[in-house]
Every structure is written in C-alpha cells, then in structure tokens.
Design a protein around this motif. Structure first.
Motif, short mmCIF file in Angstrom:
data_model
loop_
_atom_site.label_atom_id
_atom_site.label_comp_id
_atom_site.label_asym_id
_atom_site.label_seq_id
_atom_site.Cartn_x
_atom_site.Cartn_y
_atom_site.Cartn_z
N GLU A 319 4.89 -17.76 -124.99
CA GLU A 319 5.78 -18.15 -123.90
C GLU A 319 5.42 -19.53 -123.36
O GLU A 319 6.30 -20.32 -123.01
CB GLU A 319 5.70 -17.10 -122.78
CG GLU A 319 6.66 -17.34 -121.63
CD GLU A 319 8.11 -17.21 -122.06
OE1 GLU A 319 8.99 -17.74 -121.32
OE2 GLU A 319 8.39 -16.61 -123.12
N PHE A 320 4.14 -19.84 -123.31
CA PHE A 320 3.70 -21.16 -122.88
C PHE A 320 4.23 -22.24 -123.83
O PHE A 320 4.74 -23.29 -123.40
CB PHE A 320 2.17 -21.21 -122.82
CG PHE A 320 1.61 -22.60 -122.83
CD1 PHE A 320 1.73 -23.43 -121.72
CD2 PHE A 320 0.98 -23.10 -123.97
CE1 PHE A 320 1.22 -24.72 -121.74
CE2 PHE A 320 0.47 -24.38 -124.00
CZ PHE A 320 0.58 -25.19 -122.89
N SER A 388 -1.49 -28.16 -117.29
CA SER A 388 -2.57 -27.36 -116.71
C SER A 388 -2.03 -25.98 -116.33
O SER A 388 -0.90 -25.85 -115.87
CB SER A 388 -3.15 -28.05 -115.47
OG SER A 388 -2.15 -28.27 -114.50
N ILE A 389 -2.88 -24.97 -116.53
CA ILE A 389 -2.49 -23.58 -116.26
C ILE A 389 -3.41 -23.03 -115.18
O ILE A 389 -4.64 -23.12 -115.28
CB ILE A 389 -2.59 -22.72 -117.54
CG1 ILE A 389 -1.70 -23.31 -118.64
CG2 ILE A 389 -2.20 -21.28 -117.25
CD1 ILE A 389 -1.81 -22.58 -119.96
N ILE A 399 2.25 -23.03 -114.49
CA ILE A 399 2.06 -24.10 -115.47
C ILE A 399 2.56 -25.40 -114.86
O ILE A 399 3.69 -25.46 -114.36
CB ILE A 399 2.80 -23.79 -116.78
CG1 ILE A 399 2.35 -22.46 -117.36
CG2 ILE A 399 2.60 -24.91 -117.79
CD1 ILE A 399 3.13 -22.03 -118.57
N TYR A 400 1.75 -26.45 -114.94
CA TYR A 400 2.09 -27.74 -114.39
C TYR A 400 2.13 -28.75 -115.54
O TYR A 400 1.12 -28.97 -116.21
CB TYR A 400 1.08 -28.19 -113.33
CG TYR A 400 1.00 -27.24 -112.14
CD1 TYR A 400 1.87 -27.37 -111.06
CD2 TYR A 400 0.06 -26.21 -112.11
CE1 TYR A 400 1.81 -26.49 -109.99
CE2 TYR A 400 -0.01 -25.32 -111.05
CZ TYR A 400 0.86 -25.48 -109.99
OH TYR A 400 0.79 -24.61 -108.92
N PHE A 401 3.32 -29.35 -115.74
CA PHE A 401 3.49 -30.37 -116.78
C PHE A 401 3.39 -31.76 -116.15
O PHE A 401 3.84 -31.96 -115.02
CB PHE A 401 4.83 -30.21 -117.49
CG PHE A 401 4.97 -28.91 -118.23
CD1 PHE A 401 4.39 -28.74 -119.47
CD2 PHE A 401 5.70 -27.86 -117.69
CE1 PHE A 401 4.52 -27.55 -120.17
CE2 PHE A 401 5.83 -26.66 -118.37
CZ PHE A 401 5.24 -26.50 -119.61
N VAL A 402 2.86 -32.69 -116.93
CA VAL A 402 2.72 -34.06 -116.42
C VAL A 402 4.06 -34.77 -116.55
O VAL A 402 4.89 -34.42 -117.36
CB VAL A 402 1.65 -34.81 -117.19
CG1 VAL A 402 0.30 -34.18 -116.94
CG2 VAL A 402 1.94 -34.84 -118.67
#
Length: 402
Positions: A319-320, A388-389, A399-402
């Motif tokens: 899923e990630f 980052s998870i 979940i944080y995307f740049v």
C-alpha cells in the motif's frame, strides 16, 4: 428538417437599418424606442454585451423612460423582469443570453398595439442567435415585430465585413456627410451583413473543429493515465517487482544524461532523490557507471528494508508503494495538463512559419508525454526513498512525501 410552428407566425421581421457610425446607430435606436414607447408598446431592447446594455440604459434614463435591465449582474430578478416585460409601456434592456427559455406573455391591450417589439442593437456573430432574439416576440401566434440596428463600427463588420467596408467607413467618418444620421439604403449593405455573419459562423465552426483535434491528444493521454491509475488502485498484486524495474530505469536514465558526472553533482543528486545521509562514495568510482548504479541500488535496497521492517506486513508495504506511485502520477499529470494547455496557445504561432499547428501540437505533445513518463519514474524514486513514515496509535501510519 423544418418543424412547423404550432400556430401561424404573426411577427413582422423588418429589414436591418444600417448606419455608418456607432453614435448614429445609438441615436436612431433611441428614437425608435421612444416612438414605440409613446404608444405604449412593450419593448425588449437587446444588446450583445453588458457594456452596451448599460450605455442604452443611461440613454433611456436621460430621456426619462423607465425601464428594467436584465444582465448577468441581476439574474436574481430575472423571472420577475421577464414576467413584466410583456405589459403595456414596459421597456426591458437585456443581453442576448439573458432571460432565454421563458415566454414573455403579453399584457392586456398589448396585442392591439402590435405585440412585443424586439429591438436588436447589433447583429450577433451567429444568425441562430438573431433568430432566437426575434423569437422572443410572436410566441404562439401573438403579434409582434423585430427590428435590428447595425453600424459599420460593429464588431461583426469590423472583423468580417471585409476591407471594402473598413475603407468606406474611414472615408465617410472623416468627411462632411449630408446623410448623417440617416440609414444606408443600398441593398449591398444587407448583403455584406449576411456575408459577415456567414464568415463569423465558418470561423466558429473551424475553431470548434480545431479544439476537438487539439483535445484528441489530451484525451488519449488521459485515458492511458487513468487506466494506469485504475490498475494500481484495484489490482491486489504486489508492486515491488514493478518498482524495482522503475528504479533501474530511473538510474539508467540519470547515468545516460550525465556520462561525465562530478562528485558534487552526484552527491547533490543523491541528497535530492535517495538519501539525506548517503554513504561514503569515492571520486575514483565516478569513471565506472556500473559502480554508480550499484551504489544507488544499495541505497534503494537498504531503504526498502527499513520501510518493510517499519510497516511489518507485505500488504502495508504494498500500500505504501501504491501511494508513492499514485502521488507521482497525479503530480506529473497535473503539470502535463498545464503544459499541453500552454502548448496549444504556443503552436498556433508556428503557422507563420508555414507549419501545420495540429501536426506540431501532436509532435510536441508526444515528446512532452514521453518526458512526463520519465519524470513520473524519477518522482516515484523520490517518494519511496525520501518519504517518512510515522506510526500513529489511533490511525495506523502517517506518510509524509517531500
């Protein structure tokens, strides 16, 4: 096929009154409205734009003629204004699009006065619109009339009237004329108006056809992107194999574009796409592309293992990966749509170089699509590596995307 009306039409459609300049037309229109208003006949004064409607409204106010203005600025009162438009002595100023779809019922004693009078202040770019305006009067066998006023300064004649009309206007506008304020009687002006309207309609048809042809490329690309998104969303298979292949292609693309990369450039690429804390890399290995690829691959494997340990199950890790890929596709597709819109406006100028704009658009859009596909792969790399998870006891993972 022409569908016959329910009852015979009693409306009288008078020939256009053509004037040289706009002020002549304005005063002639106002005089005609005053003449009809004096005997109590309801008038629907229709203009092509809101600005012209407001000009006529000010002129009517100066003459002391009470009236209603129906434009896009007062649509809330549209039903009430239309309801009153057929009553004796009523004057309604409206734009060509205002109040359509509603019959104007005649008030008591209006039929004896000649019914509703539709006064057009200019010919519209399409004859269909003119007939729609005329059709506001004479509904269901009621009496009525329509009269259009035209000047050689109208936008329709300026754009499509031809060079002869423009030259005639310049000559007449800069000379003393004995017929100032009087309509032009020659039948050729009626013919010029019809030809200008035909040219305008042909231009509109060509523009619509061109829009459809331009949108064909966008439609094909959109279908491919949506099919890919649906495949990622609804299929239950793991994405690890596909993501591995994407990483390999992204690495090869970078090495192909940077055959002589420096240590600082390679370090910057790693920091922006792979890791904020890269492992040590010697400058001697820069001359061997396989060493660069092996180094990047090791970074990828280590990060994948870390995220697998954090997410624990294969379903969560899959899923990630799916979210990483979908975010990359959505981001690049939004930018691609904007690029194609700007490209559509840009390639038209290539007609000056004797090039077909549609062919140029297809060629450029295909190149843009190929570049977008590679950009998606590079963004997937960044989403997987630099995201980052964080574990949340209530909602699972963030979940944080740049």
């Amino acid at each position: 096929m022409v569908i016959p009306t329910n009852t015979p039409i009693k409306r009288i459609d008078y020939p256009d009154k053509v004037y040289v300049t706009l002020p002549e037309k304005l005063h002639a229109t106002l005089a005609y409205v005053k003449e009809l208003h004096a005997k109590g006949q309801p008038i629907l004064l229709i203009s092509g734009t809101v600005d012209i409607a407001e000009i006529y409204s000010r002129m009517l106010l100066q003459e002391g003629i009470p009236h209603s203005v129906l434009t896009a600025k007062n649509t809330a009162k549209e039903a009430l204004i239309i309801k009153e438009a057929g009553r004796k002595g009523t004057v309604t100023v409206a734009t060509s699009l205002a109040g359509r779809g509603t019959d104007i019922k005649l008030g008591e004693g209006v039929a004896e006065l000649g019914g509703l009078a539709v006064v057009g202040t200019e010919r519209m770019p399409n004859s269909r619109i003119d007939w729609q305006l005329r059709g506001r009067a004479g509904r269901q066998g009621d009496p009525g009339l329509s009269q259009f006023f035209v000047s050689l300064e109208d936008e329709l004649l300026i754009q499509h009237g031809g060079k002869w009309v423009n030259n005639y206007f310049d000559k007449q506008n800069h000379a003393e004329r004995s017929n100032y304020g009087k309509p032009l009687k020659s039948r050729r002006y009626q013919r010029i108006i019809r030809l200008a309207q035909i040219k305008s309609e042909d231009k509109a048809v060509t523009a619509r056809e061109s829009t459809v042809r331009f949108d064909e490329s966008l439609r094909v690309q959109r279908n491919k992107i949506y099919a890919l998104r649906d495949e990622l969303i609804y299929e239950d298979r793991l994405l690890s194999t596909q993501v591995d292949r994407i990483f390999e292609e992204a690495m090869e693309d970078y090495l192909r574009q940077h055959p002589q990369v420096t240590l600082d450039e390679f370090r910057r690429y790693i920091l922006e796409n792979y890791s904020y804390q890269p492992q040590h890399f010697s400058e001697d290995d820069l001359s061997h592309p396989q060493n660069l690829k092996a180094y990047l691959w090791n970074l990828y494997q280590e990060e994948v293992q870390n995220k697998q340990q954090m997410l624990k199950t294969d379903e969560q890790f899959s899923e990630f990966l799916r979210l990483s890929v979908l975010r990359a596709i959505d981001t690049c597709w939004i930018e691609q749509v904007d690029n194609l819109q700007q490209l559509k406006n840009f390639v038209v100028m290539r007609q000056l170089g004797q090039r077909d704009s549609i062919t140029e658009y297809y060629r450029e859009s295909l190149a843009s699509y190929d570049q977008m596909r590679m950009d998606v792969k590079h963004l997937i790399v960044r989403n997987v590596m630099l995201s980052s998870i964080e574990r949340n006891s209530k909602d699972g993972y963030s979940i944080y995307f740049v």
